[in-house]
Design an enzyme around this catalytic site. Sequence first.
Site, PDB file in Angstrom:
ATOM      1  N   ARG A   1      -7.378   8.533   2.063  1.00 53.81           N
ATOM      2  CA  ARG A   1      -5.966   8.440   1.709  1.00 53.81           C
ATOM      3  C   ARG A   1      -5.685   7.008   1.261  1.00 53.81           C
ATOM      4  O   ARG A   1      -5.990   6.056   1.956  1.00 53.81           O
ATOM      5  CB  ARG A   1      -5.106   8.796   2.920  1.00 53.81           C
ATOM      6  CG  ARG A   1      -3.615   8.816   2.650  1.00 53.81           C
ATOM      7  CD  ARG A   1      -2.867   9.003   3.949  1.00 53.81           C
ATOM      8  NE  ARG A   1      -1.434   9.113   3.737  1.00 53.81           N
ATOM      9  CZ  ARG A   1      -0.530   8.877   4.681  1.00 53.81           C
ATOM     10  NH1 ARG A   1      -0.921   8.514   5.895  1.00 53.81           N
ATOM     11  NH2 ARG A   1       0.750   9.001   4.426  1.00 53.81           N
TER      12      ARG A   1
ATOM     13  N   SER B   1      -0.389  -7.904   7.676  1.00 52.44           N
ATOM     14  CA  SER B   1      -1.562  -8.352   8.429  1.00 52.44           C
ATOM     15  C   SER B   1      -1.161  -8.975   9.761  1.00 52.44           C
ATOM     16  O   SER B   1      -0.060  -9.511   9.922  1.00 52.44           O
ATOM     17  CB  SER B   1      -2.351  -9.372   7.602  1.00 52.44           C
ATOM     18  OG  SER B   1      -1.661 -10.608   7.543  1.00 52.44           O
TER      19      SER B   1
ATOM     20  N   GLU C   1       4.484  -4.188  12.680  1.00 49.87           N
ATOM     21  CA  GLU C   1       3.466  -3.154  12.440  1.00 49.87           C
ATOM     22  C   GLU C   1       2.344  -3.843  11.695  1.00 49.87           C
ATOM     23  O   GLU C   1       2.447  -4.129  10.503  1.00 49.87           O
ATOM     24  CB  GLU C   1       4.080  -1.999  11.642  1.00 49.87           C
ATOM     25  CG  GLU C   1       3.245  -0.737  11.683  1.00 49.87           C
ATOM     26  CD  GLU C   1       2.312  -0.638  10.498  1.00 49.87           C
ATOM     27  OE1 GLU C   1       1.100  -0.919  10.691  1.00 49.87           O
ATOM     28  OE2 GLU C   1       2.765  -0.300   9.408  1.00 49.87           O
ATOM     29  N   LEU C   2       1.247  -4.122  12.419  1.00 45.97           N
ATOM     30  CA  LEU C   2       0.222  -5.035  11.926  1.00 45.97           C
ATOM     31  C   LEU C   2      -1.089  -4.304  11.641  1.00 45.97           C
ATOM     32  O   LEU C   2      -1.092  -3.121  11.345  1.00 45.97           O
ATOM     33  CB  LEU C   2       0.053  -6.172  12.940  1.00 45.97           C
ATOM     34  CG  LEU C   2       1.367  -6.884  13.327  1.00 45.97           C
ATOM     35  CD1 LEU C   2       1.132  -7.940  14.386  1.00 45.97           C
ATOM     36  CD2 LEU C   2       2.044  -7.483  12.100  1.00 45.97           C
TER      37      LEU C   2
ATOM     38  N   ASN D   1       0.801  -1.228   0.000  1.00 45.79           N
ATOM     39  CA  ASN D   1       0.000   0.000   0.000  1.00 45.79           C
ATOM     40  C   ASN D   1       0.833   1.278   0.000  1.00 45.79           C
ATOM     41  O   ASN D   1       0.382   2.318  -0.463  1.00 45.79           O
ATOM     42  CB  ASN D   1      -1.006   0.003   1.153  1.00 45.79           C
ATOM     43  CG  ASN D   1      -0.363  -0.237   2.499  1.00 45.79           C
ATOM     44  OD1 ASN D   1       0.785  -0.640   2.611  1.00 45.79           O
ATOM     45  ND2 ASN D   1      -1.126   0.012   3.555  1.00 45.79           N
TER      46      ASN D   1
ATOM     47  N   CYS E   1      -3.272   0.908   7.105  1.00 50.06           N
ATOM     48  CA  CYS E   1      -3.541   0.363   8.442  1.00 50.06           C
ATOM     49  C   CYS E   1      -3.965   1.453   9.405  1.00 50.06           C
ATOM     50  O   CYS E   1      -4.596   1.175  10.433  1.00 50.06           O
ATOM     51  CB  CYS E   1      -2.310  -0.369   8.972  1.00 50.06           C
ATOM     52  SG  CYS E   1      -0.792   0.598   8.864  1.00 50.06           S
TER      53      CYS E   1
ATOM     54  N   ARG F   1      11.332   3.964   5.679  1.00 52.29           N
ATOM     55  CA  ARG F   1      11.374   4.150   7.128  1.00 52.29           C
ATOM     56  C   ARG F   1      12.037   2.968   7.832  1.00 52.29           C
ATOM     57  O   ARG F   1      12.538   3.121   8.942  1.00 52.29           O
ATOM     58  CB  ARG F   1       9.984   4.432   7.692  1.00 52.29           C
ATOM     59  CG  ARG F   1       9.035   3.292   7.799  1.00 52.29           C
ATOM     60  CD  ARG F   1       7.699   3.803   8.320  1.00 52.29           C
ATOM     61  NE  ARG F   1       6.778   2.714   8.575  1.00 52.29           N
ATOM     62  CZ  ARG F   1       5.487   2.884   8.844  1.00 52.29           C
ATOM     63  NH1 ARG F   1       4.983   4.120   8.864  1.00 52.29           N
ATOM     64  NH2 ARG F   1       4.706   1.857   9.083  1.00 52.29           N
TER      65      ARG F   1
ATOM     66  N   LYS G   1      12.266  -7.629   1.320  1.00 54.79           N
ATOM     67  CA  LYS G   1      11.338  -8.408   0.505  1.00 54.79           C
ATOM     68  C   LYS G   1      10.086  -7.569   0.287  1.00 54.79           C
ATOM     69  O   LYS G   1       9.233  -7.467   1.148  1.00 54.79           O
ATOM     70  CB  LYS G   1      10.990  -9.719   1.219  1.00 54.79           C
ATOM     71  CG  LYS G   1      10.567 -10.878   0.309  1.00 54.79           C
ATOM     72  CD  LYS G   1       9.261 -10.654  -0.434  1.00 54.79           C
ATOM     73  CE  LYS G   1       8.075 -10.674   0.517  1.00 54.79           C
ATOM     74  NZ  LYS G   1       6.779 -10.462  -0.249  1.00 54.79           N
ATOM     75  N   PRO G   2       9.963  -6.899  -0.884  1.00 50.54           N
ATOM     76  CA  PRO G   2       8.768  -6.085  -1.145  1.00 50.54           C
ATOM     77  C   PRO G   2       7.568  -6.953  -1.497  1.00 50.54           C
ATOM     78  O   PRO G   2       7.706  -8.135  -1.824  1.00 50.54           O
ATOM     79  CB  PRO G   2       9.197  -5.226  -2.340  1.00 50.54           C
ATOM     80  CG  PRO G   2      10.185  -6.083  -3.069  1.00 50.54           C
ATOM     81  CD  PRO G   2      10.916  -6.861  -1.998  1.00 50.54           C
TER      82      PRO G   2
END
Length: 484
Positions: free
Chosen positions: A295, A246, A267-268, A168, A301, A176, A191-192
Amino acid sequence: MVPVRYWTPRVRTGEGYIMKHTGLFIGGTWRDSSDGTTFVVEDPATGRHLSDVADATVADGAAALEAAHRAQPEWAATAPRVRGEILRTAFELLTERTEQFAELITAEMGKPIGESRGEVAYGAEFFRWFAEEAVRVAGRWSSAPDGNSRLLTVRRPVGPALMITPWNFPLAMGTRKIGAAVAAGCTMVVKPATQTPLTMLALADLLREAGMPGGVVNVLATTRTGEVVEPIVRDPRLRKLSFTGSTGVGRLLVEQSATQLLRLSMELGGNAPFLVFDDADLDAAVDGAMLAKMRNMGQACTAANRFLVHEAVADEFTRRLTDRMAALRPGIDYGPLIDARARDKVAAFVDDAVAQGAKVLCGGEPVGDAGYFYAPTVLAGSPPVREEIFGPVAPIETFADEDAALRMANDTDYGLAAYLFTNDLSRAVRVGEGLEAGMVGVNQGIVSNPAAPFGGVKASGFGREGGVEGIEEYLDIKYLGLAV
């Protein structure tokens, strides 16, 4: 047919800097996957083929980790100022190439070009911020209570890190993580997401140009994510895992990481409440709601997932929000969802809410005959929302008093972001402190800022990215006792 007016054809043809490489970036060089396979990246606005990208194998993952492991000692010994200057150069190059990167983000992710430019600016700021933080890593010196020794505390790089980034925000979710790790002196394997690897591959080439030594940043895209990632996570050479995605996948990675007792940043998911009190400035609240909801088409998230509005102003707020949402134009003001599965999930959510008594005030259906667009939707009388919508749907519930608002807002397993609108300073403090969330926006619809710690509580994960806290995630503490 949805009008697609916000990107340029040269991205599609693969011309120019941003589409130069579509292979694996390992040890400072570009290569094909070990078995020669590729996968297709498509444009979610049209469903058209954008590019073929090398599909990494288990062997490629092992090679990337080995490259990071080999580079780690020298990179950790590199002067902080040198690391910071590389990040500063990367910031400047990225800023100069805003339009190219914005076009690429729009092409593979779908957000309107204005939002993509905003992501480039936001993502670049992490490089500038951590360029400055690289030289601020400090320890402390003190005397032991008995006076017989001195206590020296220093911070050292954790070591090689695996970073798994989502689709996203294909640039900013990488910068970051990368910025903090580079500043701290850690090497990494990135790993994108399979849907959006092109932006990260372009960023890898920019970092090479900025002077990043080979092996410090390694990038591999793959459709075989679990197969490739698990051996890396279980390898004793890896010391850090940072994941954005997720909650379900996060839990699995935490389990896998237990073997090596990795340092973790998770960061979920989120289920952000958006509270509007009866004394709120409704113009500001609606403006904030549009930012917090639309946005990235709600695919964030931090997106407002539940609109909790005081019953005294609910009708007026709902009317204004509905007017604003209904006026948005596909392909101009908002883009598509990432794929057919995402669009179908949003449609199923709306259908279920209507079956439970919600009323569709605008939207409520897919748009166009190409791509994965879904109309911005407002639902009145929504049942409680338990999971992330990840789409342009605003469910509205009402509350009678402050206690009820807090109770409803905190009735979720998640705790990433929350928003509240009020002109009462005391209420802002009370409610802000009472909300079970890692980040709270007070009278504003965006909470993300490179200078602030980003992260959540409860099922939204742990660890922080950005701010002065972000670099700490990549540093270990070492204590030396010195006899005197």
